[in-house]
Each structure stands twice: as structure tokens, then as C-alpha cells.
Design a protein around this motif. Structure first.
Motif, mmCIF file in Angstrom:
data_model
loop_
_atom_site.group_PDB
_atom_site.id
_atom_site.type_symbol
_atom_site.label_atom_id
_atom_site.label_comp_id
_atom_site.label_asym_id
_atom_site.label_seq_id
_atom_site.Cartn_x
_atom_site.Cartn_y
_atom_site.Cartn_z
ATOM 1 N N MET A 189 62.517 2.942 35.606
ATOM 2 C CA MET A 189 61.569 2.982 34.503
ATOM 3 C C MET A 189 62.080 3.866 33.374
ATOM 4 O O MET A 189 61.757 3.669 32.221
ATOM 5 N N ASN A 190 62.895 4.854 33.695
ATOM 6 C CA ASN A 190 63.484 5.740 32.697
ATOM 7 C C ASN A 190 64.990 5.497 32.636
ATOM 8 O O ASN A 190 65.568 4.979 33.582
ATOM 9 N N PRO A 191 65.624 5.909 31.535
ATOM 10 C CA PRO A 191 67.074 5.735 31.461
ATOM 11 C C PRO A 191 67.789 6.510 32.558
ATOM 12 O O PRO A 191 67.350 7.596 32.943
ATOM 13 N N ILE A 192 68.869 5.944 33.057
ATOM 14 C CA ILE A 192 69.637 6.599 34.108
ATOM 15 C C ILE A 192 70.355 7.822 33.561
ATOM 16 O O ILE A 192 70.431 8.848 34.205
ATOM 17 N N ASP A 193 70.881 7.718 32.349
ATOM 18 C CA ASP A 193 71.650 8.822 31.788
ATOM 19 C C ASP A 193 71.340 8.957 30.295
ATOM 20 O O ASP A 193 71.973 8.300 29.475
ATOM 21 N N ALA A 194 70.377 9.767 29.959
ATOM 22 C CA ALA A 194 70.064 10.063 28.558
ATOM 23 C C ALA A 194 69.541 11.493 28.474
ATOM 24 O O ALA A 194 68.343 11.718 28.331
ATOM 25 N N PRO A 195 70.451 12.470 28.568
ATOM 26 C CA PRO A 195 70.018 13.867 28.510
ATOM 27 C C PRO A 195 69.293 14.172 27.201
ATOM 28 O O PRO A 195 69.671 13.686 26.141
ATOM 29 N N ARG A 196 68.262 14.964 27.314
ATOM 30 C CA ARG A 196 67.439 15.344 26.161
ATOM 31 C C ARG A 196 68.321 15.933 25.057
ATOM 32 O O ARG A 196 69.199 16.744 25.318
ATOM 33 N N GLY A 197 68.096 15.478 23.844
ATOM 34 C CA GLY A 197 68.818 15.984 22.686
ATOM 35 C C GLY A 197 70.051 15.180 22.306
ATOM 36 O O GLY A 197 70.601 15.375 21.224
ATOM 37 N N THR A 198 70.503 14.285 23.178
ATOM 38 C CA THR A 198 71.680 13.492 22.841
ATOM 39 C C THR A 198 71.297 12.366 21.878
ATOM 40 O O THR A 198 70.120 12.037 21.716
ATOM 41 N N LEU A 199 72.282 11.802 21.241
ATOM 42 C CA LEU A 199 72.051 10.715 20.289
ATOM 43 C C LEU A 199 71.348 9.548 20.968
ATOM 44 O O LEU A 199 70.403 8.976 20.422
ATOM 45 N N ARG A 200 71.755 9.195 22.185
ATOM 46 C CA ARG A 200 71.122 8.078 22.879
ATOM 47 C C ARG A 200 69.673 8.398 23.244
ATOM 48 O O ARG A 200 68.815 7.531 23.178
ATOM 49 N N TRP A 201 69.390 9.648 23.623
ATOM 50 C CA TRP A 201 68.019 10.040 23.929
ATOM 51 C C TRP A 201 67.129 9.879 22.698
ATOM 52 O O TRP A 201 66.012 9.374 22.787
ATOM 53 N N LYS A 202 67.634 10.288 21.551
ATOM 54 C CA LYS A 202 66.861 10.195 20.308
ATOM 55 C C LYS A 202 66.607 8.735 19.938
ATOM 56 O O LYS A 202 65.512 8.382 19.500
ATOM 57 N N LEU A 203 67.608 7.879 20.106
ATOM 58 C CA LEU A 203 67.411 6.447 19.825
ATOM 59 C C LEU A 203 66.414 5.834 20.793
ATOM 60 O O LEU A 203 65.579 5.014 20.396
ATOM 61 N N ILE A 204 66.476 6.217 22.039
ATOM 62 C CA ILE A 204 65.537 5.694 23.046
ATOM 63 C C ILE A 204 64.114 6.131 22.705
ATOM 64 O O ILE A 204 63.166 5.367 22.911
ATOM 65 N N GLN A 205 63.960 7.329 22.141
ATOM 66 C CA GLN A 205 62.633 7.780 21.709
ATOM 67 C C GLN A 205 62.053 6.841 20.657
ATOM 68 O O GLN A 205 60.848 6.587 20.625
ATOM 69 N N LEU A 206 62.910 6.309 19.795
ATOM 70 C CA LEU A 206 62.445 5.392 18.751
ATOM 71 C C LEU A 206 61.980 4.053 19.318
ATOM 72 O O LEU A 206 61.233 3.332 18.668
ATOM 73 N N MET A 207 62.422 3.715 20.529
ATOM 74 C CA MET A 207 62.030 2.440 21.136
ATOM 75 C C MET A 207 60.538 2.394 21.473
ATOM 76 O O MET A 207 59.988 1.315 21.698
ATOM 77 N N THR A 208 59.892 3.543 21.520
ATOM 78 C CA THR A 208 58.452 3.581 21.795
ATOM 79 C C THR A 208 57.683 4.103 20.580
ATOM 80 O O THR A 208 56.544 4.524 20.692
ATOM 81 N N TRP A 209 58.290 4.057 19.437
ATOM 82 C CA TRP A 209 57.698 4.512 18.182
ATOM 83 C C TRP A 209 56.492 3.648 17.839
ATOM 84 O O TRP A 209 56.464 2.465 18.170
ATOM 85 N N THR A 210 55.523 4.219 17.162
ATOM 86 C CA THR A 210 54.346 3.426 16.802
ATOM 87 C C THR A 210 54.615 2.474 15.648
ATOM 88 O O THR A 210 53.956 1.448 15.536
#
Length: 192
Positions: free
Chosen positions: A125-146
Motif C-alpha cells: 500500500m505504501n512505496p517500498i523505497d521512498a525515504p522522507r525528504g527525497t525527490l521521489r517521496w515529494k513527488l509521491i506526496q503530489l499523487m494524493t494532492w487535492t
């Protein structure tokens, strides 16, 4: 200006080392939205600032394989791919009733046509490897943007970087984050 450039211009950008500054712009925009504003400002001003760079990087990634590789390397560093695949296999093997995927299925282009609605493992349900603060983590945050355009463009960029492979996309972003894009692609049934 760059959004309407012909596809051939992407080679010029790559040859003149212009991809790195574009990735820096992405990093700065993502930092402003996800770190400085802590994701609290999800309005039109935030969307207006991030959308152009998301669209541009997606277009360039689609137009040029070298740019695609450069952007993917920046967002999903290759030195972490061994860990990603190991974590992916471990998560798949932890639930024997689920379909287990081999590394070839993970990288196979034909894997993108698999319907994932019956293969949702609670461990992915969550990404396997997206440590907080990394570029990929930030992009993944946008995937649930309103804001739907931001959500769609961030998802499209990550989908492109995963070569349209649904298994890689789910492994890298998590099923919970990926479900919207998988529904758009017709790979999972979303009730209306």
C-alpha cells in the motif's frame, strides 16, 4: 517556452546539460510546496508553480531516452534499485496467497497490461523505497494532492519513468498512491 518545443529539441537540451537545471527547478518547487509550506497550501498558486515543470519533464522523458534515463536516475537512484527489488520480492513472498512476481515480470513491458485489482497485497500500500525528504517521496506526496491537475501530472511523470509498467509503478509509489493512475489506465476497477 519549452513546453511547445519540438521533440528534436530534447537532444539539444541533453547535449547542453540542461536537464540538471530542470531537475533543480523541480527540486526547488517540490521543496517549497512539501517542506516550506508543509503541504498545507494546495491551491491554485501551488498548482501554477509546479505544473509546468512536471509537464515539461514528462514530455522530455517521453521524447528522449537519454533524458528519460537521466530523470529516472535523479528520482529513483540506481544504487537503491537493488534494495527496491529485494524489498519488493520480500513483500511479495510474505503473503504466499498473492501472486508472486519474478524480477523479469517486474521489468517486463508486458507486465503493464496486467489487471491489478485482484493482486493488491496489503504490504504494498505504501512505496517500498521512498525515504522522507527525497525527490521521489515529494513527488509521491503530489499523487494524493487535492488539486486534480497536480495529482495527474505527478502520476503521469512517475508512470512514464516506470515505462508504463504497472508492477514497477506500484512497487515504487505504493498501491494506495498509485490507484488513481491505475484506474485511469484501466488496470484496476474503481467503483463509481
Amino acid at each position: 517556452l519549452l513546453m511547445d518545443a519540438p521533440k528534436e529539441f530534447s537532444q539539444f537540451l541533453y547535449s547542453n546539460h540542461c536537464v540538471e537545471p530542470l531537475l533543480t527547478i523541480l527540486w526547488l518547487q517540490l521543496n517549497e510546496i512539501t517542506v516550506e509550506k508543509e503541504g498545507m497550501v494546495q491551491g491554485q498558486s501551488s498548482a501554477a508553480s509546479i505544473l509546468p515543470i512536471l509537464i515539461l519533464l514528462n514530455k522530455l522523458s517521453q521524447a528522449n531516452k537519454l533524458i528519460h534515463a537521466k530523470i529516472k536516475e535523479a528520482i529513483f537512484p540506481p544504487e537503491r534499485d537493488g534494495e527496491l527489488l529485494a524489498n519488493y520480492k520480500r513483500n511479495q513472498n510474505s503473503n504466499k496467497s498473492e501472486t508472486s512476481y519474478t524480477s523479469s515480470a517486474f521489468t517486463s513491458p508486458s507486465a503493464s497490461s496486467t489487471n491489478l485489482s485482484n493482486n493488491t497485497n496489503p504490504n504494498n500500500m505504501n512505496p517500498i523505497d521512498a525515504p522522507r525528504g527525497t525527490l521521489r517521496w515529494k513527488l509521491i506526496q503530489l499523487m494524493t494532492w487535492t488539486e486534480s491537475n497536480v495529482k495527474r501530472c505527478a502520476s503521469e511523470l512517475l508512470w512514464t519513468l516506470c515505462n508504463g509498467n504497472s508492477k514497477e509503478f506500484v512497487a515504487r509509489t505504493g498501491f494506495g498512491n498509485a490507484v488513481h493512475m491505475l484506474g485511469i489506465r484501466g488496470l484496476v476497477n474503481i467503483p463509481k
